[in-house]
Design an enzyme around this catalytic site. Structure first.
Site, PDB file in Angstrom:
ATOM      1  CD  GLU A  71      -2.803   1.274   0.019  1.00 33.45           C
ATOM      2  OE1 GLU A  71      -3.024   0.575  -0.498  1.00 33.45           O
ATOM      3  OE2 GLU A  71      -3.472   2.393   0.126  1.00 33.45           O
ATOM      4  CE1 TYR A  72       5.599   5.219   2.987  1.00 33.59           C
ATOM      5  CE2 TYR A  72       6.706   4.404   1.218  1.00 33.59           C
ATOM      6  CZ  TYR A  72       6.603   5.408   2.095  1.00 33.59           C
ATOM      7  OH  TYR A  72       7.707   6.487   2.088  1.00 33.59           O
ATOM      8  CD  GLU A  74      23.299 -12.335  -2.798  1.00 30.61           C
ATOM      9  OE1 GLU A  74      22.439 -11.580  -2.246  1.00 30.61           O
ATOM     10  OE2 GLU A  74      24.452 -12.493  -3.063  1.00 30.61           O
ATOM     11  CE  LYS A 113      14.645  -6.515  -1.838  1.00 28.09           C
ATOM     12  NZ  LYS A 113      13.721  -6.365  -0.612  1.00 28.09           N
ATOM     13  CG  ASP A 134      10.409  -8.576   4.591  1.00 26.24           C
ATOM     14  OD1 ASP A 134      11.047  -7.439   4.357  1.00 26.24           O
ATOM     15  OD2 ASP A 134       9.337  -9.165   4.433  1.00 26.24           O
ATOM     16  NE  ARG A 173      20.496   1.477   1.811  1.00 24.24           N
ATOM     17  CZ  ARG A 173      19.385   2.288   1.511  1.00 24.24           C
ATOM     18  NH1 ARG A 173      18.134   2.489   2.195  1.00 24.24           N
ATOM     19  NH2 ARG A 173      19.487   3.064   0.309  1.00 24.24           N
ATOM     20  CE1 TYR A 204      21.804 -13.643   2.502  1.00 24.65           C
ATOM     21  CE2 TYR A 204      20.632 -12.178   3.289  1.00 24.65           C
ATOM     22  CZ  TYR A 204      21.063 -12.813   2.031  1.00 24.65           C
ATOM     23  OH  TYR A 204      21.034 -12.258   0.864  1.00 24.65           O
ATOM     24  CE  LYS A 236       9.291  -5.613  -2.199  1.00 23.93           C
ATOM     25  NZ  LYS A 236       8.686  -4.872  -1.427  1.00 23.93           N
ATOM     26  CB  CYS A 252     -26.748 -22.495  16.927  1.00 27.91           C
ATOM     27  SG  CYS A 252     -26.483 -22.984  15.108  1.00 27.91           S
ATOM     28  CB  CYS A 301     -30.281 -25.163  14.492  1.00 25.97           C
ATOM     29  SG  CYS A 301     -29.427 -25.334  16.043  1.00 25.97           S
ATOM     30  CB  CYS A 323     -24.618 -24.729  17.999  1.00 29.29           C
ATOM     31  SG  CYS A 323     -26.091 -25.617  17.669  1.00 29.29           S
ATOM     32  CB  CYS A 364     -27.464 -27.763  14.734  1.00 28.14           C
ATOM     33  SG  CYS A 364     -26.745 -26.917  13.805  1.00 28.14           S
TER      34      CYS A 364
HETATM   35  O1  D41 Z   1      18.540 -10.289   1.054  1.00 30.16           O
HETATM   36  C1  D41 Z   1      18.529  -8.939   1.022  1.00 30.16           C
HETATM   37  N1  D41 Z   1      17.473  -8.198   1.467  1.00 30.16           N
HETATM   38  C2  D41 Z   1      19.522  -8.193  -0.076  1.00 30.16           C
HETATM   39  C3  D41 Z   1      19.603  -6.821   0.150  1.00 30.16           C
HETATM   40  C4  D41 Z   1      20.420  -8.716  -0.898  1.00 30.16           C
HETATM   41  N2  D41 Z   1      20.404 -10.342  -0.974  1.00 30.16           N
HETATM   42  N3  D41 Z   1      21.501  -8.360  -1.499  1.00 30.16           N
HETATM   43  C5  D41 Z   1      21.539  -7.087  -1.578  1.00 30.16           C
HETATM   44  N4  D41 Z   1      22.279  -6.516  -2.267  1.00 30.16           N
HETATM   45  C6  D41 Z   1      22.564  -4.959  -2.276  1.00 30.16           C
HETATM   46  C7  D41 Z   1      23.834  -4.365  -3.198  1.00 30.16           C
HETATM   47  C8  D41 Z   1      23.270  -4.865  -4.744  1.00 30.16           C
HETATM   48  C9  D41 Z   1      23.611  -2.925  -3.142  1.00 30.16           C
HETATM   49  C10 D41 Z   1      24.964  -4.880  -2.583  1.00 30.16           C
HETATM   50  C11 D41 Z   1      20.708  -6.303  -0.702  1.00 30.16           C
HETATM   51  C12 D41 Z   1      21.013  -4.831  -0.727  1.00 30.16           C
HETATM   52  N5  D41 Z   1      21.950  -4.235  -1.495  1.00 30.16           N
HETATM   53  C13 D41 Z   1      20.043  -3.941  -0.040  1.00 30.16           C
HETATM   54  N6  D41 Z   1      19.388  -3.944   1.046  1.00 30.16           N
HETATM   55  C14 D41 Z   1      18.736  -2.895   1.507  1.00 30.16           C
HETATM   56  C15 D41 Z   1      19.207  -1.904   0.812  1.00 30.16           C
HETATM   57  C16 D41 Z   1      20.043  -2.473  -0.284  1.00 30.16           C
END
Ligand code: D41
Length: 703
Positions: free
Chosen positions: A46-47, A130, A132, A134, A153, A239, A331, A438, A441, A456, A462
């Site tokens: 939403e953001y 890799e 991503k 959260d 950051r 990680y 994503k 209920c 019934c 119930c 029922c």
């Molecule tokens: O797992 C992640 N959230 C993740 C974030 C990832 N696997 N790789 C990332 N690689 C980068 C760069 C390419 C800029 C080295 C990142 C992020 N940046 C990142 N996460 C938040 C800001 C940037």
């Protein structure tokens, strides 16, 4: 403005100028609750939607861009209470695209190849794929192999010093081996595993403290917790995925993948899901593979990241303002979305349990459309304070059952008084209360002491309970009546064709023919399935009766230890308590069930209709004519299922093995018996067909 206008297609209703002002206010407020209070008001999706709307408006009307616009600032402002730290090397962000089709990898690869000036003859570009994670991006600075600074950051240039809190994360090494560069900055994501998140929330609840909305906010809140003693109790993980300042430069390392291997060797956690991929196809395969794994991972991810592996090529590609050109995040569909509560219905379960269920405006969450979310019980519905008309965050993660995370309350009153006088108080629906009766019934609904659920009291009077009872009886693990599903049961009960379980066995072609979607063929199939279901086992029958607290395992124990249905029906509570795993609650429930004459009546009628099973006299003293004999089953038997045949044999003391060997005494072979039959013949094992088996059993006096 009082309520965020979440569903309005606002551009068409207002002047761009007032919409921009409105978006400023909303986004600033959401930023504040997200970054400063660690308590987001709306899901990220939403953001993002509002943020993109603002970007689009500003692109069309550059005169409306203000220096304090949320689009002009990246990331969150550091909390005043933490010391700001300037990053030695800016922490770039990563270009993020929402990509549901997995085809995004192709677009990324095409762009990379074009920017590198590669032609179709050149070999595929090597990437690192890799997860991503959260969580929260962190920079760890080591000098002479010791952790000297950990910073969030922030806006990429300046973050917050959270060293104290980061030191408490066990997975983050405080000292590194001797061979690391004198200055080494490692970047990665601090996150919280889902199970740790749930345990933390349970502890928060027990202490009467604020619960976290999701693992990411719990992680962010913990890292930015001002009291390190509290932070130390928060179960965080880390990680590593990248580097900041490294000096002297590590010239021996020429690829991102080599870096990850080095980091791992130095003691940093590196995800086991990192893969090298050549070309777009392998990235696409990775994307799909991770998507299928996503729900079973112990932590939340919101997508995958692709990076050009060669550091030389990375340098060649360079970066755009704040994002490297050589990386992209794809994503997955959001697992949290906003929707509206259209109604709260109360559903009646098999044992009469009343469950409040929120009916939602259809919303696409985590790849599926959701229209319902269980509110579990009255306390839960009230704790979340979900009301009809509310806007709520729905989440679908890990498990498949969608849940309502929280209600998005109308935004607080605006600051200016002029606006305040214009605004109207938000009107919300009534607080949810369980009905006294209920909804199906009309019988009284009661909540027993110490229980969370209302029930119930109508029992089989029922119709909702009757329907559920029929479906339970028919399910595969009970009487296994194929084709008796929800739609059919609804019709049979609503048209009063079936009132109780025994009526099922009184159905005829004529009665069924008039029903919806019941061609003669399907009607005949159902009658055949009913006929077939009559031959069953005692555990299945007991389970199928739907006695409260008697699941499959308990039904098996009861059958094994008491031997016959009559023994179960007439057992005293003391006798029932002798059965393993039967405690006072289960014993009482069984007594109550068979203490009611209508239940005994149902059992008698079912037997009269021909439902039968082999009975013994209980484990202790039942005859075991096949003790020490080994049977193997193969092929399809004409009437017995494999489970039924197996249960019969085991009841008689036989061992049922999976393959034929010299130790096999009998092979029971049905249609399409294959290699096992050949093997048995070869070894001279006695082969029986189904009638032969039944004859053997009845000779032995088991059935
Ligand atoms: O797992 C992640 N959230 C993740 C974030 C990832 N696997 N790789 C990332 N690689 C980068 C760069 C390419 C800029 C080295 C990142 C992020 N940046 C990142 N996460 C938040 C800001 C940037």
């Amino acid at each position: 403005m009082t309520t965020p206008d979440l569903f309005a297609d606002s551009a068409s209703q207002e002047s761009p100028k007032s919409r921009v002002a409105q978006l400023h206010q909303l986004l600033h407020q959401y930023n504040h609750s997200y970054y400063v209070l660690d308590h987001p008001q709306v899901p990220d999706a939403e953001y993002d939607r509002l943020f993109k709307e603002l970007q689009a408006l500003e692109a069309d009307h550059p005169e409306l861009i203000q220096p304090d616009s949320p689009t002009q600032r990246v990331g969150g402002r550091p909390l005043e209470s933490f010391t700001p730290v300037r990053h030695a090397v800016p922490m770039l962000s990563i270009r993020t695209e929402t990509d549901t089709q997995a085809s995004g990898a192709q677009a990324f690869d095409t762009r990379i190849r074009r920017e590198l000036g590669l032609s179709s003859e050149d070999s595929p570009v090597e990437y690192v794929a890799e997860l991503k994670f959260d969580g929260l991006a962190i920079n760890l600075r080591y000098e002479q192999g010791r952790l000297t600074m950990a910073a969030t950051r922030g806006d990429g240039e300046v973050g917050e010093d959270v060293t104290q809190n980061i030191r408490t994360i066990g997975q983050i090494p405080l000292r590194l081996p001797a061979d690391v560069p004198a200055v080494l900055e490692v970047r990665g994501e601090v996150y919280m595993r889902r199970d740790h998140f749930q345990a933390l929330n349970a502890r928060q609840l027990a202490k009467g403290e604020k619960q976290f909305v999701n693992p990411r906010n719990a992680a962010a809140g913990s890292v930015r917790q001002l009291d390190p003693a509290i932070a130390a109790q928060r179960p965080l993980s880390f990680y590593a995925y990248g580097l900041g300042e490294v000096s002297p430069a590590a010239h021996a390392i020429t690829t991102h993948h080599e870096w990850l291997i080095a980091l791992k060797a130095w003691g940093f956690p590196v995800s086991e899901h990192v893969r090298l991929a050549r070309g777009a196809d392998q990235l696409t395969t990775y994307h799909a593979h991770i998507a299928s794994l996503r729900d079973s991972l112990p932590f939340d991810i919101d997508g995958v990241v692709y990076k050009v592996n060669s550091l030389g090529l990375q340098r060649q590609l360079g970066f755009l303002t704040r994002e490297p050109r050589w990386a992209v995040a794809h994503k997955y569909p959001a697992q949290e979305m906003l929707t509206k509560v259209l109604a709260i219905e109360v559903q009646v379960g098999r044992t009469g349990k009343l469950t409040p269920v929120a009916k939602l405006a259809p919303v696409f969450v985590g790849g599926v459309t959701i229209t319902n979310a269980s509110l579990h019980n009255e306390d839960e519905a009230r704790r979340k304070d979900v009301r009809v008309g509310d806007t709520v965050i729905v989440r679908r993660a890990g498990d498949v059952i969608p849940e309502i995370v929280s209600v998005v309350l109308p935004t607080p009153e605006p600051v200016s008084e002029a606006q305040a006088t214009q605004s109207q108080p938000a009107i919300r629906g009534a607080i949810f209360t369980m009905p006294q009766r209920c909804p199906v019934c009309g019988s009284e609904a009661v909540r027993e002491e110490g229980e969370a659920d209302f029930r119930c009291t109508g029992g089989l009077f029922c119709s909702a309970q009757r329907k559920q009872a029929l479906l339970h009886f028919a399910q595969r693990r009970a009487l296994d009546i194929e084709g008796l599903g929800e739609k059919l049961v609804d019709q049979l009960v609503d048209q009063s064709i079936v009132k109780g379980l025994p009526d099922l066995y009184r159905l005829g072609l004529v009665g069924l023919a008039g029903l919806d979607r019941m061609a003669e063929k399907s009607a005949q199939n159902l009658l055949d399935a009913l006929q077939k279901s009559k031959r069953t086992t005692l555990p299945r029958f007991l389970y199928g009766l739907g006695i409260r607290h008697v699941g499959e395992a308990t039904a098996k124990d009861l059958a094994q230890h008491l031997g016959s249905l009559d023994a179960v029906m007439d057992a005293t509570e003391e006798q029932l308590l002798q059965v393993p795993d039967v405690g006072p609650i289960v014993a009482k429930s069984i007594r109550t069930f068979f203490g009611q004459s209508h239940n005994r009546e149902v059992v008698e009628q079912l037997r009269a209709c021909g439902v039968h099973w082999p009975e013994g006299t209980g484990l202790a003293d039942s005859p075991k004519p096949f003790l020490g004999k080994t049977f193997v089953l193969t092929g399809t038997l004409p009437t017995l299922s494999r489970d039924q045949a197996k249960a019969m044999l085991e009841q008689a003391g036989a061992k049922v093995a999976g393959s034929v060997s010299k130790k096999t005494d009998f092979l029971v072979a049905g249609e399409e018996a294959g290699s096992k039959l050949d093997k048995a013949r070869e070894l001279g094992v006695m082969v029986l067909d189904e009638p032969g088996l039944l004859a053997l059993i009845s000779q032995a006096g088991v059935e």
